[in-house]
Design a protein around this motif. Structure first.
Motif, PDB file in Angstrom:
ATOM      1  N   SER A  24      -3.664   3.497  10.858  1.00  0.00           N
ATOM      2  CA  SER A  24      -2.390   3.548  10.122  1.00  0.00           C
ATOM      3  C   SER A  24      -1.215   3.237  11.054  1.00  0.00           C
ATOM      4  N   LEU A  25      -1.328   3.581  12.343  1.00  0.00           N
ATOM      5  CA  LEU A  25      -0.266   3.264  13.313  1.00  0.00           C
ATOM      6  C   LEU A  25      -0.200   1.756  13.595  1.00  0.00           C
ATOM      7  N   THR A  26      -1.353   1.090  13.554  1.00  0.00           N
ATOM      8  CA  THR A  26      -1.387  -0.358  13.860  1.00  0.00           C
ATOM      9  C   THR A  26      -1.178  -1.227  12.617  1.00  0.00           C
ATOM     10  N   GLY A  27      -1.061  -0.582  11.442  1.00  0.00           N
ATOM     11  CA  GLY A  27      -0.845  -1.347  10.211  1.00  0.00           C
ATOM     12  C   GLY A  27      -2.104  -1.894   9.579  1.00  0.00           C
ATOM     13  N   ALA A  28      -3.276  -1.538  10.139  1.00  0.00           N
ATOM     14  CA  ALA A  28      -4.544  -2.060   9.604  1.00  0.00           C
ATOM     15  C   ALA A  28      -4.832  -1.547   8.193  1.00  0.00           C
ATOM     16  N   LEU A  29      -4.194  -0.427   7.820  1.00  0.00           N
ATOM     17  CA  LEU A  29      -4.458   0.156   6.490  1.00  0.00           C
ATOM     18  C   LEU A  29      -3.499  -0.361   5.423  1.00  0.00           C
ATOM     19  N   ASN A  30      -2.626  -1.262   5.800  1.00  0.00           N
ATOM     20  CA  ASN A  30      -1.624  -1.741   4.842  1.00  0.00           C
ATOM     21  C   ASN A  30      -2.244  -2.705   3.841  1.00  0.00           C
ATOM     22  N   VAL A  31      -3.268  -2.216   3.124  1.00  0.00           N
ATOM     23  CA  VAL A  31      -4.033  -3.015   2.161  1.00  0.00           C
ATOM     24  C   VAL A  31      -4.112  -2.233   0.867  1.00  0.00           C
ATOM     25  N   SER A  32      -3.767  -2.864  -0.248  1.00  0.00           N
ATOM     26  CA  SER A  32      -3.771  -2.115  -1.512  1.00  0.00           C
ATOM     27  C   SER A  32      -5.071  -2.304  -2.312  1.00  0.00           C
ATOM     28  N   ASP A  33      -5.955  -3.167  -1.819  1.00  0.00           N
ATOM     29  CA  ASP A  33      -7.208  -3.429  -2.518  1.00  0.00           C
ATOM     30  C   ASP A  33      -8.259  -2.395  -2.106  1.00  0.00           C
ATOM     31  N   ALA A  34      -8.654  -1.540  -3.062  1.00  0.00           N
ATOM     32  CA  ALA A  34      -9.599  -0.455  -2.765  1.00  0.00           C
ATOM     33  C   ALA A  34     -10.951  -0.995  -2.287  1.00  0.00           C
ATOM     34  N   GLU A  35     -11.308  -2.184  -2.765  1.00  0.00           N
ATOM     35  CA  GLU A  35     -12.601  -2.776  -2.365  1.00  0.00           C
ATOM     36  C   GLU A  35     -12.601  -3.138  -0.870  1.00  0.00           C
ATOM     37  N   VAL A  36     -11.487  -3.719  -0.428  1.00  0.00           N
ATOM     38  CA  VAL A  36     -11.347  -4.080   0.997  1.00  0.00           C
ATOM     39  C   VAL A  36     -11.355  -2.805   1.843  1.00  0.00           C
ATOM     40  N   LEU A  37     -10.618  -1.788   1.379  1.00  0.00           N
ATOM     41  CA  LEU A  37     -10.563  -0.511   2.099  1.00  0.00           C
ATOM     42  C   LEU A  37     -11.942   0.160   2.137  1.00  0.00           C
ATOM     43  N   GLY A  38     -12.693   0.028   1.046  1.00  0.00           N
ATOM     44  CA  GLY A  38     -14.051   0.571   1.001  1.00  0.00           C
ATOM     45  C   GLY A  38     -14.942  -0.101   2.036  1.00  0.00           C
TER      46      GLY A  38
END
Length: 450
Positions: free
Chosen positions: A121-135
């Motif tokens: 979250s500090l590096t911005g890697a979580l800045n994704v709104s697609d739950a599939e990508v996050l999964g």
């Protein structure tokens, strides 16, 4: 001379608030932040919360008081406490020490994921709104080899360093920082979540009970959640109680601790469910809520990255405040029984638990084909044995021991400091610990085995 006890060299809590925050920290863990919102989401929201509150008093307060009283009376670890009153019951305390040992080995792996997500979250890697990508991102982390083990090691090191400092300088000091910080962060997140467009449905769902939703299943789920949320049956509260001075008001403490734990769980519900409703997600089962659904929600919020960092730091504090109590149960046993140096014991146990956690981590990836119980790898086996067998069994036997072996009269005498403190509910508590507690826990036990 209130501080004099049977064990002259034993450390004690420096203050009443220090004990309450440490004990509440032991109870407040990952289960409050993902399991409570998920269980509420699955079981009709407000209906579940109402049943949870009733069971919290009937079972949570009852067992909390029983454990703390047993610890303070004996001034010993979980095994020593049982042995001091009735020698042939020492093995019951052993169940708690074993449970703490097993739980920490896989809990630390999950704690490592949390640290990894703070970095993400500090590096911005979580800045994704697609739950599939996050999964996919989450799946890649937990099935990895070196990365999850590295972060598991970092989490275990943090736990070890706090316990290394002892009761006053380590556990109490860290709890006084982590618990208020945890409360501030979760309140900010709950306010942010509740002010999102469309969040009202989530708030109503959580707080307005629909009585038609109350079923036997909901009652049993609430019973299980109370039991596991409060860290009961694993010797944590016996161990923490053993560091109490004789002038502590135990009935008051045993009331405040479950209320703090439930306050955090409710705030977690208010942080999670309104946001999940606002963005049209389902409160999915298990850790997916923390590692997949919530990052997707944050990615769609203004200042989402900031809230993501805050959320994962909050989760880390909740995990650490529980992990230190799990390690302390094991450390207190070795220090008391084997008369070993506390610092050496902490390092040795920390390293051993870290090493046992490695197969737990690998069992979600490269070692997924190795099973201990049918269909269960190391991680799932340790989870099942501790959560479904050792904890309910420990809680059931605690009720029988305090209610029938040691006797409620002796327990009440200890709780009231030989009658010097008022305990208006002593009669009700005696009835609950002798009759209601064992039956309730037996139901949890049977259900968890099925």
């Amino acid at each position: 001379m209130a501080n004099i006890n049977q064990n002259q060299d034993r450390e004690q809590w420096g203050s009443k608030i220090g004990f309450i925050l440490a004990a509440a920290g032991s109870a407040v863990g990952l289960g409050n932040l993902w399991k409570f919102p998920y269980m509420a989401g699955k079981n009709g929201g407000g209906a579940f919360v109402l049943v949870y509150f009733i069971i919290l008093f009937l079972v949570g307060f009852t067992l909390m008081l029983a454990e703390i009283v047993l610890g303070r009376h004996t001034q010993l670890n979980a095994i020593g406490a049982y042995r001091k009153i009735r020698k042939n019951w020492a093995w019951v305390g052993g169940l708690g020490v074993l449970a703490g040992f097993l739980i920490l080995s896989f809990y630390s792996v999950v704690g490592g994921w949390v640290i990894n997500y703070i970095v993400k979250s500090l590096t911005g890697a979580l800045n994704v709104s697609d739950a599939e990508v996050l999964g996919g991102m989450f799946g890649e982390l937990i099935s990895g080899t070196t990365v999850p083990i590295f972060y598991h090691g970092l989490f275990m090191l943090a736990t070890l360093l706090i316990v290394f400092g002892g009761i006053g300088g380590g556990i109490e000091k860290s709890s006084k920082i982590m618990m208020p910080a945890l409360f501030i962060m979760i309140i900010i997140l709950a306010i942010r979540s509740m002010t999102l467009p469309g969040a009202v449905e989530g708030i109503k769902y959580l707080l307005v009970p629909d009585f038609s939703k109350i079923t036997i299943g909901v009652i049993l789920d609430a019973l299980g959640q109370v039991f596991f949320s409060l860290s009961l049956g694993m010797g944590c509260m016996i161990t923490y109680g053993s560091y109490l001075s004789k002038d502590t008001n135990i009935p008051q403490s045993a009331t405040i601790i479950p209320l703090i734990d439930t306050g955090v769980a409710l705030l977690a519900g208010l942080a999670v469910l309104p946001a999940v409703f606002a963005f049209g997600f389902e409160p999915s089962a298990g850790p997916g809520l923390i590692f997949i659904t919530f990052p997707a929600v944050f990615a769609q919020m203004p200042l989402g990255s900031l809230f993501a960092v805050m959320f994962f730091v909050l989760v880390l504090f909740a995990a650490l405040s529980s992990s230190i109590s799990l390690l302390e149960v094991c450390v207190a046993y070795v220090v008391d029984e084997w008369k070993m140096n506390r610092k050496v014991t902490t390092i040795v146990l920390g390293v051993v638990i870290f090493l046992i956690g490695i197969p737990c981590s690998l069992s979600l990836g490269p070692w997924s084909d190795i099973t201990l119980l049918p269909g269960k790898g190391f991680f799932d086996t340790f989870d099942f044995v501790s959560s479904n067998i050792l904890l309910p069994l420990g809680g059931l036997l605690l009720c029988i021991f305090v209610g029938w072996i040691w006797g409620t009269d002796n327990a009440i005498k200890e709780a009231t400091n030989d009658g010097n403190l008022e305990f208006k509910l002593s009669g009700a508590w005696a009835f609950l610990v002798k009759y209601v507690g064992p039956v309730a826990i037996l139901l949890v036990f049977i259900r968890s085995l099925l």
